[in-house]
Design a protein around this motif. Structure first.
Motif, PDB file in Angstrom:
ATOM      1  N   SER A 143       0.842  -1.210   0.000  1.00  0.00           N
ATOM      2  CA  SER A 143       0.000   0.000   0.000  1.00  0.00           C
ATOM      3  C   SER A 143       0.872   1.253   0.000  1.00  0.00           C
ATOM      4  CB  SER A 143      -0.922   0.019   1.227  1.00  0.00           C
ATOM      5  OG  SER A 143      -1.749  -1.113   1.212  1.00  0.00           O
ATOM      6  N   TYR A 144       1.940   1.219   0.797  1.00  0.00           N
ATOM      7  CA  TYR A 144       2.897   2.337   0.864  1.00  0.00           C
ATOM      8  C   TYR A 144       3.475   2.597  -0.537  1.00  0.00           C
ATOM      9  CZ  TYR A 144       7.086   4.933   2.429  1.00  0.00           C
ATOM     10  OH  TYR A 144       8.068   5.873   2.624  1.00  0.00           O
ATOM     11  N   ALA A 145       3.958   1.523  -1.184  1.00  0.00           N
ATOM     12  CA  ALA A 145       4.569   1.637  -2.516  1.00  0.00           C
ATOM     13  C   ALA A 145       3.542   2.069  -3.560  1.00  0.00           C
ATOM     14  CB  ALA A 145       5.189   0.298  -2.908  1.00  0.00           C
ATOM     15  N   LEU A 146       2.314   1.502  -3.445  1.00  0.00           N
ATOM     16  CA  LEU A 146       1.250   1.825  -4.397  1.00  0.00           C
ATOM     17  C   LEU A 146       0.869   3.299  -4.305  1.00  0.00           C
ATOM     18  CD1 LEU A 146      -0.804   0.596  -6.471  1.00  0.00           C
ATOM     19  CD2 LEU A 146      -2.385   0.354  -4.550  1.00  0.00           C
ATOM     20  N   MET A 147       0.747   3.801  -3.060  1.00  0.00           N
ATOM     21  CA  MET A 147       0.396   5.215  -2.868  1.00  0.00           C
ATOM     22  C   MET A 147       1.448   6.123  -3.483  1.00  0.00           C
ATOM     23  SD  MET A 147      -1.399   6.282   0.672  1.00  0.00           S
ATOM     24  CE  MET A 147      -0.227   5.503   1.744  1.00  0.00           C
ATOM     25  N   ALA A 148       2.726   5.861  -3.147  1.00  0.00           N
ATOM     26  CA  ALA A 148       3.820   6.706  -3.661  1.00  0.00           C
ATOM     27  C   ALA A 148       3.849   6.663  -5.190  1.00  0.00           C
ATOM     28  CB  ALA A 148       5.151   6.237  -3.090  1.00  0.00           C
ATOM     29  N   GLY A 149       3.721   5.436  -5.753  1.00  0.00           N
ATOM     30  CA  GLY A 149       3.772   5.275  -7.206  1.00  0.00           C
ATOM     31  C   GLY A 149       2.617   5.960  -7.914  1.00  0.00           C
ATOM     32  N   LEU A 150       1.393   5.759  -7.378  1.00  0.00           N
ATOM     33  CA  LEU A 150       0.204   6.342  -8.020  1.00  0.00           C
ATOM     34  C   LEU A 150       0.184   7.868  -7.922  1.00  0.00           C
ATOM     35  CD1 LEU A 150      -2.802   3.970  -7.197  1.00  0.00           C
ATOM     36  CD2 LEU A 150      -1.837   4.490  -9.435  1.00  0.00           C
ATOM     37  N   ILE A 151       0.499   8.394  -6.719  1.00  0.00           N
ATOM     38  CA  ILE A 151       0.503   9.861  -6.552  1.00  0.00           C
ATOM     39  C   ILE A 151       1.493  10.486  -7.528  1.00  0.00           C
ATOM     40  CG2 ILE A 151       1.075  11.774  -4.988  1.00  0.00           C
ATOM     41  CD1 ILE A 151       0.023   9.962  -2.673  1.00  0.00           C
ATOM     42  N   GLY A 152       2.729   9.932  -7.569  1.00  0.00           N
ATOM     43  CA  GLY A 152       3.762  10.461  -8.467  1.00  0.00           C
ATOM     44  C   GLY A 152       3.375  10.343  -9.927  1.00  0.00           C
ATOM     45  N   ALA A 153       2.855   9.169 -10.311  1.00  0.00           N
ATOM     46  CA  ALA A 153       2.518   8.919 -11.728  1.00  0.00           C
ATOM     47  C   ALA A 153       1.346   9.772 -12.186  1.00  0.00           C
ATOM     48  CB  ALA A 153       2.201   7.441 -11.933  1.00  0.00           C
ATOM     49  N   ILE A 154       0.296   9.872 -11.352  1.00  0.00           N
ATOM     50  CA  ILE A 154      -0.895  10.644 -11.748  1.00  0.00           C
ATOM     51  C   ILE A 154      -0.580  12.136 -11.824  1.00  0.00           C
ATOM     52  CG2 ILE A 154      -3.222  11.346 -11.024  1.00  0.00           C
ATOM     53  CD1 ILE A 154      -3.505   8.417  -9.912  1.00  0.00           C
ATOM     54  N   ALA A 185      -0.953   5.540 -19.470  1.00  0.00           N
ATOM     55  CA  ALA A 185      -1.101   4.161 -18.968  1.00  0.00           C
ATOM     56  C   ALA A 185       0.260   3.486 -18.865  1.00  0.00           C
ATOM     57  CB  ALA A 185      -2.012   3.366 -19.902  1.00  0.00           C
ATOM     58  N   LEU A 186       1.105   3.693 -19.884  1.00  0.00           N
ATOM     59  CA  LEU A 186       2.454   3.112 -19.881  1.00  0.00           C
ATOM     60  C   LEU A 186       3.277   3.664 -18.720  1.00  0.00           C
ATOM     61  CD1 LEU A 186       3.819   1.094 -21.858  1.00  0.00           C
ATOM     62  CD2 LEU A 186       4.884   3.066 -22.972  1.00  0.00           C
ATOM     63  N   ALA A 187       3.178   4.995 -18.494  1.00  0.00           N
ATOM     64  CA  ALA A 187       3.924   5.647 -17.415  1.00  0.00           C
ATOM     65  C   ALA A 187       3.477   5.111 -16.051  1.00  0.00           C
ATOM     66  CB  ALA A 187       3.721   7.155 -17.477  1.00  0.00           C
ATOM     67  N   VAL A 188       2.151   4.945 -15.880  1.00  0.00           N
ATOM     68  CA  VAL A 188       1.617   4.433 -14.601  1.00  0.00           C
ATOM     69  C   VAL A 188       2.088   2.994 -14.375  1.00  0.00           C
ATOM     70  CG1 VAL A 188      -0.498   3.788 -13.363  1.00  0.00           C
ATOM     71  CG2 VAL A 188      -0.377   5.973 -14.567  1.00  0.00           C
ATOM     72  N   VAL A 189       2.046   2.177 -15.426  1.00  0.00           N
ATOM     73  CA  VAL A 189       2.488   0.769 -15.313  1.00  0.00           C
ATOM     74  C   VAL A 189       3.954   0.706 -14.902  1.00  0.00           C
ATOM     75  CG1 VAL A 189       2.974  -1.334 -16.635  1.00  0.00           C
ATOM     76  CG2 VAL A 189       0.766  -0.201 -16.869  1.00  0.00           C
ATOM     77  N   PHE A 190       4.807   1.493 -15.573  1.00  0.00           N
ATOM     78  CA  PHE A 190       6.243   1.497 -15.247  1.00  0.00           C
ATOM     79  C   PHE A 190       6.483   2.018 -13.832  1.00  0.00           C
ATOM     80  CE2 PHE A 190       7.323   1.375 -19.917  1.00  0.00           C
ATOM     81  CZ  PHE A 190       8.051   0.190 -19.843  1.00  0.00           C
ATOM     82  N   SER A 191       5.713   3.034 -13.432  1.00  0.00           N
ATOM     83  CA  SER A 191       5.859   3.598 -12.081  1.00  0.00           C
ATOM     84  C   SER A 191       5.517   2.547 -11.024  1.00  0.00           C
ATOM     85  CB  SER A 191       4.946   4.814 -11.917  1.00  0.00           C
ATOM     86  OG  SER A 191       5.264   5.793 -12.852  1.00  0.00           O
ATOM     87  N   LEU A 192       4.443   1.805 -11.272  1.00  0.00           N
ATOM     88  CA  LEU A 192       4.032   0.779 -10.306  1.00  0.00           C
ATOM     89  C   LEU A 192       4.991  -0.412 -10.313  1.00  0.00           C
ATOM     90  CD1 LEU A 192       0.140   0.819 -10.700  1.00  0.00           C
ATOM     91  CD2 LEU A 192       1.562   2.015  -9.033  1.00  0.00           C
ATOM     92  N   LEU A 193       5.585  -0.699 -11.471  1.00  0.00           N
ATOM     93  CA  LEU A 193       6.607  -1.755 -11.511  1.00  0.00           C
ATOM     94  C   LEU A 193       7.811  -1.370 -10.664  1.00  0.00           C
ATOM     95  CD1 LEU A 193       6.687  -2.912 -15.261  1.00  0.00           C
ATOM     96  CD2 LEU A 193       6.103  -4.312 -13.275  1.00  0.00           C
ATOM     97  N   ALA A 194       8.180  -0.082 -10.738  1.00  0.00           N
ATOM     98  CA  ALA A 194       9.341   0.401  -9.977  1.00  0.00           C
ATOM     99  C   ALA A 194       9.064   0.466  -8.483  1.00  0.00           C
ATOM    100  CB  ALA A 194       9.750   1.777 -10.487  1.00  0.00           C
ATOM    101  N   THR A 195       7.802   0.727  -8.098  1.00  0.00           N
ATOM    102  CA  THR A 195       7.480   0.854  -6.667  1.00  0.00           C
ATOM    103  C   THR A 195       6.890  -0.443  -6.111  1.00  0.00           C
ATOM    104  OG1 THR A 195       5.380   1.883  -7.368  1.00  0.00           O
ATOM    105  CG2 THR A 195       7.156   3.348  -6.695  1.00  0.00           C
ATOM    106  N   VAL A 196       5.712  -0.805  -6.592  1.00  0.00           N
ATOM    107  CA  VAL A 196       5.038  -2.018  -6.095  1.00  0.00           C
ATOM    108  C   VAL A 196       5.849  -3.262  -6.474  1.00  0.00           C
ATOM    109  CG1 VAL A 196       2.911  -3.375  -6.158  1.00  0.00           C
ATOM    110  CG2 VAL A 196       2.792  -0.875  -6.254  1.00  0.00           C
ATOM    111  N   GLY A 197       6.405  -3.269  -7.687  1.00  0.00           N
ATOM    112  CA  GLY A 197       7.214  -4.414  -8.127  1.00  0.00           C
ATOM    113  C   GLY A 197       8.387  -4.666  -7.199  1.00  0.00           C
ATOM    114  N   ALA A 198       9.088  -3.556  -6.835  1.00  0.00           N
ATOM    115  CA  ALA A 198      10.233  -3.679  -5.915  1.00  0.00           C
ATOM    116  C   ALA A 198       9.773  -4.213  -4.561  1.00  0.00           C
ATOM    117  CB  ALA A 198      10.898  -2.319  -5.744  1.00  0.00           C
TER     118      ALA A 198
END
Length: 853
Positions: A383-394, A430-443
């Motif tokens: 959730s921590y990673a998802l929040m950071a990734g989504l806020i930054g990407a959006i 969509a591509l930017a959000v996917v990559f952002s979540l891979l870098a945050t949630v993926g890690a």
């Protein structure tokens, strides 16, 4: 668990904000630059559609009638209109003007009024907005045309200034066969004032094409099919028009012919009655001369009555193709620079999240021991990673899509009138959000899985520290002995934590490379003309001749000019080159009249030989050929020759190939006729250049003159239009570099807080504790900067290779200010981070840090 997550964020605000900032910057430039090219195209397409720009323009040597309109409208979906148009000269400096007859009910190529009003009476004129901007004309002024313009009246009152969708770029208005050969602006007067018997241009617009973007390949393909259909419709019409006009010509000459025939009969009767006297012979001779003159006049009039059509599409309009090339160039940069930028951001984010979860080992172990399920524990960090990734990407996607394209379009407004249209780049977002979540949630997923696989008891114990190993420097005893204790600790730590070392180096090298690339783009695009006309071409102007015999006439005019320094005669032939099933069109084949003299005007990498061809790098790369390979050259007139490539020579503007006169004669079985002069001139003002061009056109038998300075101006305009993109890249690269350096230093301190507290307890002063960490940062910064120089050069080369057009190849240049600024920025960022680190370490609670276990 939820409360714990919020407490984690509150306790480590800097890290949470840093993750958001890195993702935000990455997505901002990724989405923003990706949207810039399509936004320019959409804005221009929106502009020309609003003003109903025609899809096809047709010019005829014999004019158009309503029957031609009906012929055009036989093609499905065609809407046709005719109008009067011609090139004339006028104004204060005898400017070349594209003069149109204004029709209030016209449905195509509608004017966009910028000030004043449209022509309402016979003595009123509307001028191009460019005439106001660049030539100083004002509302109410009197505009006077030359006598040669052949208008019903010569003086008109300026009542308005306007933009036309046919002229989209203020920097160019095309060329003409009058005056100095360069159109300065357009003008509109009442059609009756043009003294033309019929309309001279027919414009066609297709309903089915208006849903397509003018700069897409689909539109180009569709419009080409429509042109083919129009040509087929006009083929019988041309014959019909020829017959009609020829019959009219014959009718107009019939009375004179009748008189001559009657006089001939009378002479014949007199000869029979009185004999062939000297007086009658004289009359017969005069009659024959008059008949010859009448035949010549009839032949000339019949030739003028022959219908020839010239076809144009939107891409043939002045500035249209170069605008498309510029937006394509931005799109090419967008395919490389933002991707590299985003990868650096994603890599650092991945590392930050990984370290964050690894730091929480004991907490994870505690939760596990308390009976929480793996999913409940994982959800906390995911959730921590998802929040950071989504806020930054959006945030990044929204800001990038909304701001960057508008900034670019606002810069273009200075030279091109545009109706702003910015599409939402959903696929890119969509591509930017996917990559952002891979870098945050993926890690987070990767590390959580690894940590949760261990037993609670193992997790609650500190991770076993890495065992110390001797580094290479220790084996160099004389060097190692001379180092202080602090230096030895720094070097050991550097090589002990290799992942930390490489992350810092990659971050700094990436930032340096991005900043250098930004400066390099500006330097390279801006230097194209100076490289071409400084290192390769050494002439000031190109003068096109009607035929070989005109060169003496042209030389007389040039010799009268104070600016003239010298000229060389050449044959310039256009054609296409083929090899390896590939083809490149619009190739300029240059054959000098004198090889030795030619070297003073053009520098080639290899001298011209008795056979074979020297080609430019553009041809070599596009056809995949090198010296020693064979190519075929087909001239515009259809002559074909198979030639061996002697050498490949550098060239940045235009597509050129070179042959010696002997090689030309051998290849085409004909002597190369002189049809062009390369001329060296002293520096001239634009007014002096225009005057010389007019004299060459009027008295020197020249078809036209093009100046190197005009090419340089075009490139400078192109370069300035890229400045906003380049500036944004440099600024955001700098911000990313700072955030990355700050983030990595923060991670370093948090991981080593017990170690740093220990050395502080042992008696190290605050400055020494700071240098204990910063010494490593300084070394890594220096190494990262040096690595960034090479990476920046490589990235710039790749981008410029992607950004080349059919006519322009960019040199790879990064001037010294780029290196200085990139280095200074990195040094300044390192010093700022050192200062922040120093303040943080001064207030560390050593006892708390040491009793942590």
């Amino acid at each position: 668990m939820t409360k714990n997550m919020w407490r984690e964020i509150a306790a480590n605000k800097g890290r949470f904000i840093a993750i958001i900032m890195i993702i935000l910057l990455g997505t901002l430039i990724f989405v923003g630059v990706k949207a810039a090219g399509p936004s320019l195209n959409d804005s221009m397409d929106n502009t020309v559609k609003t003003e109903h720009l025609s899809d096809v323009q047709l010019f005829s040597t014999t004019g158009f009638t309503q029957k031609d309109v009906r012929t055009a409208e036989q093609v499905a979906g065609a809407q046709a209109e005719t109008s009067k148009f011609k090139y004339v000269t006028g104004g204060k400096d005898e400017d070349v003007v594209a003069l149109y007859g204004y029709q209030s009910g016209a449905k195509q190529n509608q004017l966009k009024l910028r000030s004043g009003h449209l022509p309402q009476s016979a003595n009123q004129i509307v001028l191009d907005e460019r005439a106001k901007r660049d030539y100083g004309y004002r509302l109410g002024d009197t505009y006077r045309f030359n006598r040669q313009a052949d208008l019903k009246q010569r003086a008109y009152q300026i009542v308005g200034f306007a933009d036309s969708p046919q002229y989209i770029d203020y920097s160019t208005r095309g060329s003409a066969n009058v005056g100095d050969g360069t159109v300065r602006y357009f003008a509109y007067i009442k059609p009756q004032q043009l003294n033309l018997p019929t309309a001279t241009v027919l414009t066609v617009r297709f309903k089915s094409l208006q849903s397509m973007n003018s700069f897409n390949d689909d539109y180009q393909s569709a419009v080409n099919k429509k042109v083919t259909a129009l040509k087929a419709a006009f083929k019988p019409r041309a014959k019909e028009r020829n017959q009609q006009l020829s019959a009219g010509v014959k009718r107009s000459f019939a009375p004179q012919q009748q008189k001559l025939t009657q006089a001939s009969k009378q002479l014949a009767q007199l000869k029979q009655a009185t004999g062939n006297s000297a007086a009658l012979q004289q009359q017969t001779q005069t009659l024959n001369e008059n008949q010859a003159k009448l035949n010549a006049a009839l032949k000339e009039a019949t030739a003028k009555a022959h219908t020839t059509y010239t076809w144009q599409t939107r891409e043939d309009l002045p500035g249209f193709t170069s605008f498309g090339d510029t937006s394509d160039r931005i799109a090419a940069i967008a395919n490389v620079f933002p991707v590299f930028f985003f990868l650096i951001a994603a890599l650092i984010t991945f590392t930050t999240i990984t370290r964050m979860v690894e730091e929480a080992r004991r907490q994870i172990g505690t939760f596990k021991a308390l009976g929480y399920t793996k999913w409940a524990i994982a959800k906390n960090y995911l959730s921590y990673a998802l929040m950071a990734g989504l806020i930054g990407a959006i945030l990044g996607s929204a800001i990038g899509n909304v701001t960057l394209p508008r900034l670019v379009i606002s810069m273009y407004h200075m030279s091109i009138p545009l109706t702003t249209s910015v599409p939402v780049m959903w696929s890119v977002i969509a591509l930017a959000v996917v990559f952002s979540l891979l870098a945050t949630v993926g890690a987070a997923v990767i590390v959580i899985r690894r940590e949760l696989a261990e037993k609670p008891a193992d997790l609650m114990l500190p991770r076993t520290p890495k065992s110390a190993k001797r580094i290479l420097m220790e084996r160099i005893t004389p060097l190692w002995r001379r180092m202080s204790f602090n230096q030895k600790v720094s070097y050991r730590n550097l090589f002990r934590y290799k992942s930390r070392m490489w992350m810092t180096i990659i971050g700094i090298a990436g930032g340096t490379a991005l900043i250098l690339t930004g400066f390099g783009l500006n330097d390279s695009i801006g230097s194209t003309a100076s490289q071409q006309y400084g290192q390769i071409f050494h002439y000031s102007a190109t003068v096109s001749l009607a035929h070989d015999g005109q060169s003496q006439k042209t030389m007389r005019v040039l010799n009268q000019s104070d600016a003239y320094k010298g000229a060389t005669k050449i044959n310039l032939t256009t054609g296409k080159v083929k090899a390896n099933t590939k083809q490149i069109s619009d190739v300029n084949l240059v054959t000098p009249n004198d090889n030795r003299q030619f070297k003073k005007y053009v520098t080639l990498s290899h001298s011209l030989t008795k056979s074979g061809l020297v080609i430019s790098k553009k041809i070599a790369s596009q056809l995949d050929v090198k010296a020693g390979d064979n190519v075929s050259f087909t001239t515009a007139k259809g002559k074909k020759a198979h030639l061996k490539v002697v050498a490949v020579t550098p060239n940045y503007m235009g597509v050129f190939a070179y042959m010696s006169p002997t090689a030309y004669h051998s290849a085409f079985n004909a002597k190369p006729a002189v049809n062009t002069l390369f001329v060296k001139l002293n520096k001239q003002s634009s007014q002096q250049q225009n005057k010389l061009a007019r004299q060459l056109l009027k008295h020197g038998g020249a078809l036209g003159t093009s100046f190197a300075s005009d090419q340089e101006t075009t490139i400078k305009t192109m370069s300035s239009s890229m400045n906003v993109i380049v500036l944004i890249m440099i600024l955001l690269s700098g911000v990313l570099s700072f955030v990355v350096l700050y983030n990595l230093t923060n991670i370093n301190i948090s991981e080593r807080i017990r170690e740093l507290s220990t050395v502080k307890v042992l008696g190290f002063f605050d400055n020494e504790v700071t240098m204990y960490v910063s010494r490593e940062n300084i070394l890594l910064t220096i190494f990262g900067i040096i690595l960034g120089y090479g990476a920046g050069w490589g990235l710039l080369s790749f981008i410029l290779n992607q950004a080349t057009t059919s006519q322009v190849v960019f040199p790879v240049i990064i001037r010294w200010p780029g290196y200085v600024v990139a280095t200074l920025l990195m040094v300044v960022f390192t010093l700022i981070v050192m200062w922040v680190t120093h303040q943080k370490l001064k207030h560390v609670d050593m006892v708390e840090a040491l009793k942590e276990n």
